[in-house]
Scaffold this active site. Structure first.
Site, PDB file in Angstrom:
ATOM      1  N   ALA A 214       0.836  -1.201   0.000  1.00  0.00           N
ATOM      2  CA  ALA A 214       0.000   0.000   0.000  1.00  0.00           C
ATOM      3  C   ALA A 214       0.868   1.247   0.000  1.00  0.00           C
ATOM      4  O   ALA A 214       1.991   1.245   0.510  1.00  0.00           O
ATOM      5  CB  ALA A 214      -0.925   0.005   1.221  1.00  0.00           C
ATOM      6  N   ASP A 215       0.333   2.305  -0.580  1.00  0.00           N
ATOM      7  CA  ASP A 215       1.010   3.602  -0.539  1.00  0.00           C
ATOM      8  C   ASP A 215      -0.011   4.702  -0.769  1.00  0.00           C
ATOM      9  O   ASP A 215      -1.149   4.427  -1.152  1.00  0.00           O
ATOM     10  CB  ASP A 215       2.126   3.681  -1.577  1.00  0.00           C
ATOM     11  CG  ASP A 215       3.201   4.667  -1.157  1.00  0.00           C
ATOM     12  OD1 ASP A 215       3.059   5.863  -1.479  1.00  0.00           O
ATOM     13  OD2 ASP A 215       4.174   4.259  -0.502  1.00  0.00           O
TER      14      ASP A 215
END
Length: 210
Positions: free
Chosen positions: A86-87
């Site tokens: 995730a980012d």
């Protein structure tokens, strides 16, 4: 790369390993709060280099977040597991924002966002057998109120360096909530992990019970 292994909870398929490719305490807490356990591995990745490449090639905020999430998940060598990457990036009026490097940078960023509506581009990917099998980008929108300079200084004094851990220089789960007039979107996505679509993807693949 750190590795913390936890046993699956009753909500999970004991034959499916789940790995979070992130050192983020918030993302791990979100998964744990949803009744899930996973191994935690921080990928060995030069995020700054990838972001510089994105800027040079004109990636959008959503594309940058997605490519970073993919790179994180693929950097974890666990072919038998389902790996979550995730980012998050922030955009406002055509300008992209990342985590501020200092309190002065946080001040400048918040001054630019004051009274404006910005978008958080929160990407999440799921990898299996070293391939991306699913991805999603949530885009909650947040509107900051026209707070005073006196409030801004008081906020920065209260938060200190904690505000440097967020692309927006705020924590909506903390004093950063005072910055806002309106918030639209999934709370977990604002914190850094779109849980509803992720849980759906995990159910579809038998990682958690349907």
């Amino acid at each position: 790369m750190t590795d913390l292994v936890l046993k699956p909870t009753p909500l999970q398929n004991s034959d499916s390993l789940l790995v979070l490719a992130s050192g983020s305490v918030t993302r791990r807490h979100l998964l744990n709060s949803a009744g899930l356990s996973c191994s935690v591995m921080s990928p060995d990745l030069d995020e700054a280099e990838l972001k510089q490449k994105g800027m040079a090639e004109g990636w959008t905020a959503a594309e940058t977040a997605l490519r970073l999430a993919e790179a994180k998940a693929l950097a974890v060598q666990k072919p038998d597991a389902f790996v979550i990457g995730a980012d998050q990036m922030l955009s406002c009026n055509g300008t992209l924002y990342d985590k501020p490097a200092s309190l002065n940078a946080a001040r400048q960023q918040l001054e630019a966002l004051r009274g404006q509506t910005h978008t958080l581009h929160t990407a999440v990917v799921l990898c299996h057998q070293e391939k991306v099998v699913w991805h999603h980008v949530a885009e909650p929108k947040l509107t900051m109120r026209t707070f005073s300079s006196v409030f801004l200084e008081a906020y920065l004094a209260e938060e200190g360096t904690r505000c440097l851990s967020s692309v927006g220089a705020y924590r909506v789960e903390g004093p950063g909530l005072h910055l806002f007039e309106r918030i639209e979107g999934e709370h977990a996505a604002i914190l850094g992990l779109p849980l509803f679509p992720l849980l759906h993807a995990l159910r579809d693949r038998g990682v958690i019970l349907s």
